[in-house]
Design an enzyme around this catalytic site. Structure first.
Site, short mmCIF file in Angstrom:
data_model
loop_
_atom_site.label_atom_id
_atom_site.label_comp_id
_atom_site.label_asym_id
_atom_site.label_seq_id
_atom_site.Cartn_x
_atom_site.Cartn_y
_atom_site.Cartn_z
N ASP A 679 0.83 -1.20 0.00
CA ASP A 679 0.00 0.00 0.00
C ASP A 679 0.88 1.27 0.00
O ASP A 679 0.60 2.23 -0.71
CB ASP A 679 -0.91 -0.03 1.24
CG ASP A 679 -1.91 1.11 1.20
OD1 ASP A 679 -2.61 1.24 0.18
OD2 ASP A 679 -1.95 1.89 2.18
N LYS A 683 1.18 4.35 -2.89
CA LYS A 683 1.15 5.80 -2.64
C LYS A 683 2.42 6.46 -3.19
O LYS A 683 2.37 7.55 -3.76
CB LYS A 683 1.02 6.08 -1.14
CG LYS A 683 -0.35 5.67 -0.60
CD LYS A 683 -0.41 5.82 0.90
CE LYS A 683 -1.73 5.31 1.44
NZ LYS A 683 -1.70 5.12 2.89
#
Ligand code: ADP
Ligand code: ASP
Ligand code: MG
Length: 818
Positions: A679, A683
C-alpha cells in the site's frame, strides 16, 4: 372586441375544450369575443405524418385512426355535456374531412410524393374541425356565431407551408362593421390564403400569429394567447423548474425571446400587435385566475430584471465562408446574404468578426443542404480559383440566447453568461450580440443546449452553484461522506451551493434521482432498492436528464470501478476518488485518464490517494506548476505502520505492536496487507508519477516488514501465532538503532528516479524522527524548499478524514471554488 387564442393542449380533450369554450363565453359576455383555435394536441403531428408517410408509401392507418378518435372523443364529450350539441352533424363533418384526406393520401401514394399545396390543405384540417366543433357547441348553447374564413380574409405572401400575412390588405377584407355585435366570432388558426385564393399555412405553431393578425384586423382591445403555462417565464418552465414568471415584457423582448426559441408564442405573433399597439396577454387555460404575462409597448416597466429570459433554438447549422482572397473582395457579405435571401433561406444569426477573413452565419438545419448548394453556385469561380476555401458547415447546433431590454445598460451580463457556460463545460462554437443589445447569443452543440440553458439560468437568476454527486461505494468512507454531505447541506446552502446526491450505488443495487435523493433513510432505501447496479445506466443518466455539474465519486477500492473513469470523464462527469487503483494501474491508463479529463475540461481529483485528508497532491501540483522541482522525497505514508514503528520505539515487540494496531482498527483485517508494504508502494508510485516519473508499479523497490516468504500459505490466525518468531530480531534492530541515537521508521523515498519502500533508521535531525502514533508525514526537499524540506504532517487515515478529503475534492469541481 377581444381575441382569444387556444392552443392544442387547451383543446386536447372534452374537458379542456369545454374550459376553452367557457373562457370564450365569459369574454364574450364582457366584450365581444373572437376565438382563434388551433388543432387539438397531437392532431397536426398526425396530419403531417399522414402525407409524409403516404409519399413514402408507408402505412398511415395508426395516425389516421388516432386522429379520428381524438375528434370523436371530443364531440362525444361535448354532447354528453349538452344534448343540444349536434353530434350527428359534427361527426358527419369529421367523417367527410377524413374521407377527403384519405382520398388525397391515395393520390399521394400513387404519385410517390406530396406537393406542398396539397400538404398544406391536409395539415390544417385540425384547425378547421376545431372551429366546426366550437361553432356547434355555441350554437347548441344559443349563441349566434360568425365564422371568419382565414383563406378568404387573411391575405398572405410566402410559400404554401410558411407565409406571412399582409395586415393592411387583410384588415380591409375583414369588415368589422359587417359582424353583428352580439355574434361570437371564430376563426381557424394556422391558415391563410395567397393572392390566388389558395390555402397556405403560417408555419408550425402559427395559430398564435393568426390570432395576432385577426386582432390587428379587428382592432381588438387585446390579443390573449391561452396555453398550458401561467405565462412567459424566464426560460421554459418544463426545463428549469425554478424558472420565474414574467408579469410584464415589452414587445421587443417578447419578439426576441420567441425569435430565439421560446415556444410559448410564435415568433411572428408580436409584429401585427406592435403596429396597432394591441397588448398581448399570455394566460393559462388550466389556471385562468392567474394574472399571466402582459406584453406591450412599455419598455421601462419597473420590473427590476435586466435579463428577461434564456432560450434555446435547436436544429441549427452554422456556415463559415472564408478564404485567402476574402479580404480584398468587395461586397462579400452582401453577396452571401443576398444569395440566402434569393433562395428563401432565413439567416438566423450572423457572427461578427472584426477581420474580414471570414463570415459565419446560422440557418435552420433543414435548409443547410440547400444553402450550401446555392453558395457553391454563387461562388463557383472563387472556389475554383482558391480565393475561397470550401464552405465549412457545422451541423447539430443550438443557439442559446439571453434576452432583455435592461441589458443595454447593464454591465457584466455577457461575462456571467459565458462563465456559466464554461462552468457547465460547454464549448461555445460562436457568439453574437444583437445590434439592439437586447440579446446575446452563443452557438453551442445541440446535445448541450439544455444544460446550457439550465446553467445560464442558474448563473443569471441565482448565484446558486450546484453539484450532483453520483456515489459508488457506500461503505466506510462512502457512508461517512453521505453523512457529511447531509450535515453540511445547510451551511453550503448559505454560500449558495446546492449539493444533490443523484445516485447511490453498491455492488448490487442503486438509487437514481435527477433531482437529488432524499438521504434521510438512505441505507434502508438502498437496501430496498429494486434497480440493480448498472454502470451503463448510471453513466448515461446525465445525458438523459441534462445534469449540469455531475461528479462521479468512487468510494470503493475496486479495480473494476476505477476502470470506468475514462468513460465517466468522456460522458461529462468530474471524477473524485480515494480509490488508488486508477492511479497505480498501467502508466498508459494513467495518461489516458488525464487526457480524457483535459479534453473535456473535467476534473479528476484524488487528493485522498496519499495521506488521506492531508493536502498532499494539490500542494505538490501547485509547487510543480510554479516551477519547483522535487529533488528528494521521504515520507511515512501508512498510518498503521507509523503506529507500529512508534510502539517498537516505546519498547513493545513487533507482535505486540501489530496486535495493538489491529485491535485499534488501524490495520487492514489481515495486518499482512499493511506489513507487506504494497500500500505504501502504491502511494509512493502516485507521488512519483505526480512529479513526472513515468514509472510502473514494478519499478518500486519494496522491502516488506516481514521477511520474504515468512507466512506464505498461512491463514491470518496462523500468521499472528508465528509473528512472535520475529520479535527478537526486530528487538535487536531497534536496539542497534537506538545505540546510534536513531529510531526505525517505515519510509517511502524517491531519489532521482529511484523509488524505494523500506525500514530505515533515522536520527533526531531527520524530519521523520518524531512521526509516530499513526501520523503520516511527507518531506519534500525541493529546489525552493532546501535545505529544510517542506513537511506535511498529520493523521493520514481514518474514514472521517478521508471522507472530508473526498468532500473537499467534490467542492473543488465547482468553477471558481467555494
Ligand atoms: P400551445 O399548444 O398552447 O400553442 P405550445 O406548446 O406551443 O402551446 O407553447 C407552450 C409551451 O411553451 C409551454 O408548455 C412551455 O413548455 C414552452 N415554453 C418554452 N419557453 C417558454 C417560456 N419562456 N415561457 C413559457 N413557456 C415556454
Ligand atoms: N396546429 C398547428 C401546429 O401544431 C398550429 C398551432 O398549434 O399553432 O403547428
Ligand atoms: Mg403554440
Amino acid at each position: 372586441m377581444r381575441v382569444l387564442k387556444f392552443g392544442g393542449t387547451s383543446l386536447a380533450n372534452p374537458e379542456r375544450f369545454l374550459q376553452a369554450a367557457r373562457l370564450i363565453e365569459k369574454a364574450h359576455l364582457e366584450e365581444q369575443a373572437a376565438g382563434v383555435l388551433s388543432a387539438p394536441a397531437k392532431i397536426t403531428n398526425h396530419l403531417v405524418a399522414l402525407s409524409e408517410k403516404a409519399s413514402l408509401n408507408q402505412p398511415t392507418d395508426c395516425h389516421f385512426d388516432e386522429a379520428v378518435n381524438i375528434f370523436y372523443t371530443i364531440i362525444k364529450g361535448l354532447h354528453a355535456e349538452n344534448n343540444n350539441f349536434d353530434l350527428a352533424g359534427t361527426q358527419a363533418l369529421i367523417d367527410r374531412e377524413f374521407a377527403q384526406i384519405a382520398e388525397l393520401l391515395e393520390q399521394i401514394r400513387a404519385a410517390g410524393k406530396v406537393e406542398d399545396a396539397v400538404k398544406a390543405t391536409i395539415d390544417c384540417r385540425g384547425e378547421k374541425l376545431s372551429i366546426a366543433m366550437m361553432k356547434a357547441w355555441f350554437e347548441a348553447n344559443g349563441y349566434a356565431v360568425t365564422v371568419i374564413d382565414p383563406v378568404e380574409k387573411l391575405l398572405a405572401h410566402g410559400t404554401y407551408l410558411e407565409s406571412s400575412v399582409d395586415i393592411a390588405e387583410s384588415a380591409k377584407r375583414v369588415d368589422v362593421a359587417s359582424i353583428p355585435k352580439r355574434n361570437l366570432v371564430l376563426m381557424a388558426g394556422f391558415t391563410a390564403g395567397n393572392e390566388k385564393g389558395e390555402l397556405v399555412l403560417l408555419g408550425r405553431n402559427g395559430s398564435d400569429y393568426s390570432a395576432a393578425c385577426l386582432a390587428a384586423c379587428l382592432k381588438a382591445s387585446a390579443c390573449e394567447i391561452w396555453t398550458d403555462v401561467d405565462g412567459v417565464f424566464t426560460c421554459d418552465p418544463r426545463l428549469v423548474p425554478d424558472a420565474r414568471l414574467l408579469p410584464h415584457l415589452s414587445y421587443r423582448e417578447a419578439m426576441e425571446l420567441s425569435y430565439f426559441g421560446a415556444k410559448v408564442i410564435h415568433p411572428r405573433t408580436i409584429g401585427p400587435l406592435v403596429q396597432t399597439n394591441i397588448p398581448c396577454l399570455i394566460k393559462n387555460t388550466g389556471n385562468p385566475d392567474a394574472p399571466g404575462s402582459v406584453i406591450d409597448s412599455d419598455e421601462n416597466a419597473a420590473e427590476g430584471l435586466q435579463v428577461k429570459g434564456i432560450t434555446n433554438l435547436d436544429n441549427v447549422a452554422m456556415f463559415n465562408v472564408s478564404g485567402p482572397g476574402m479580404q480584398g473582395m468587395v461586397g462579400m457579405a452582401a453577396r452571401v446574404f443576398s444569395t440566402m435571401s434569393k433562395a428563401g433561406i432565413s439567416v438566423i444569426l450572423i457572427t461578427q468578426s472584426s477581420s474580414e477573413y471570414s463570415i459565419s452565419f446560422c440557418v435552420p438545419a433543414k435548409l443547410a443542404d440547400h444553402a450550401l448548394s446555392v453558395l457553391n453556385t454563387e461562388f463557383a469561380r472563387e472556389l475554383q480559383s482558391g480565393a475561397l476555401d470550401p464552405v465549412d458547415i457545422i451541423k447539430d447546433l443550438s443557439i442559446v440566447s439571453v434576452v432583455g431590454d435592461g441589458m443595454r445598460t447593464a454591465k457584466g451580463i455577457a461575462a456571467r453568461f459565458f462563465s456559466s457556460l464554461a462552468q457547465a463545460n460547454i464549448s461555445i462554437v460562436a457568439i453574437a450580440q444583437g445590434s439592439s443589445e437586447r440579446s446575446i447569443s452563443a452557438v453551442v452543440p445541440m446535445n448541450k443546449a439544455i444544460e446550457a440553458v439550465k446553467a445560464t439560468h442558474q448563473g443569471l437568476f441565482s448565484n446558486k452553484k450546484s453539484i450532483d454527486v453520483f456515489l459508488v461505494g457506500v461503505g466506510g468512507v462512502g457512508g461517512a461522506l453521505i453523512e457529511q454531505i447531509k450535515q453540511q447541506k445547510a451551511f453550503l446552502a448559505k454560500k449558495d451551493i446546492e449539493i444533490r446526491v443523484c445516485a447511490l450505488a453498491n455492488v448490487n443495487k442503486m438509487l437514481l434521482n435527477e433531482n437529488g435523493l432524499d438521504l434521510d433513510d438512505w441505507k434502508n432505501d438502498l437496501q430496498n432498492a429494486i434497480q440493480p447496479s448498472d454502470f451503463d445506466v448510471l453513466l448515461s443518466f446525465i445525458k438523459l436528464h441534462h445534469v449540469v455539474n455531475p461528479v462521479f465519486v468512487d468510494c470503493t477500492s475496486a479495480q473494476s470501478v476505477s476502470n470506468l473513469y475514462v468513460r465517466a470523464l468522456r460522458e461529462g462527469f468530474h471524477v473524485v476518488t480515494p480509490n488508488k487503483k486508477a492511479n497505480t494501474s498501467s502508466y498508459a491508463y494513467y495518461q489516458e485518464l488525464r487526457e480524457a479529463a483535459r479534453q473535456g475540461s473535467h476534473k479528476f481529483l484524488y487528493e485522498t490517494n496519499v495521506g488521506a485528508g492531508l493536502p498532499v497532491i494539490e500542494n505538490l501540483q501547485n509547487l510543480l506548476a510554479a516551477g519547483d522541482e522535487v529533488e528528494k522525497f521521504e515520507g511515512i505514508l501508512s498510518g498503521s505502520l507509523s503506529f507500529i514503528f512508534g510502539k517498537l520505539e516505546e519498547g513493545l515487540t513487533l507482535s505486540q505492536a501489530t496486535l495493538l494496531a489491529k485491535e485499534k482498527g488501524f490495520t487492514e483485517p489481515d495486518p499482512r496487507d499493511d506489513l507487506s508494504g504494497a500500500d505504501v508502494a502504491r502511494k509512493l508510485l502516485i507521488l512519483a508519477r505526480e512529479t513526472g516519473l513515468p514509472l510502473e508499479f514494478e519499478d518500486i523497490e519494496v522491502e516488506g516488514v516481514l521477511p520474504r516468504g515468512f507466512s506464505d500459505g498461512m491463514s491470518r490466525d496462523e500468521f499472528l501465532a508465528v509473528l512472535p518468531d520475529l520479535d527478537a530480531e526486530f528487538d535487536q534492530r531497534v536496539q542497534a538503532a537506538k545505540k546510534e541515537g536513531k529510531v526505525l521508521r517505515y519510509v517511502g523515498s524517491i531519489n532521482g528516479s529511484k523509488c524505494r519502500v523500506a525500514i530505515e533508521a533515522v536520527d533526531e535531525n531527520h524530519p521523520l524522527y518524531k512521526v509516530k502514533d499513526g501520523e503520516n508525514a511527507l518531506a519534500f526537499l525541493t529546489r525552493y524548499y532546501s535545505p529544510i524540506p517542506l513537511l506535511l504532517r498529520g493523521y493520514g487515515a481514518g474514514t472521517d478524514v478521508t471522507a472530508a478529503g473526498v468532500f473537499a475534492d467534490i467542492l473543488r469541481t465547482l468553477h471558481g471554488g467555494i
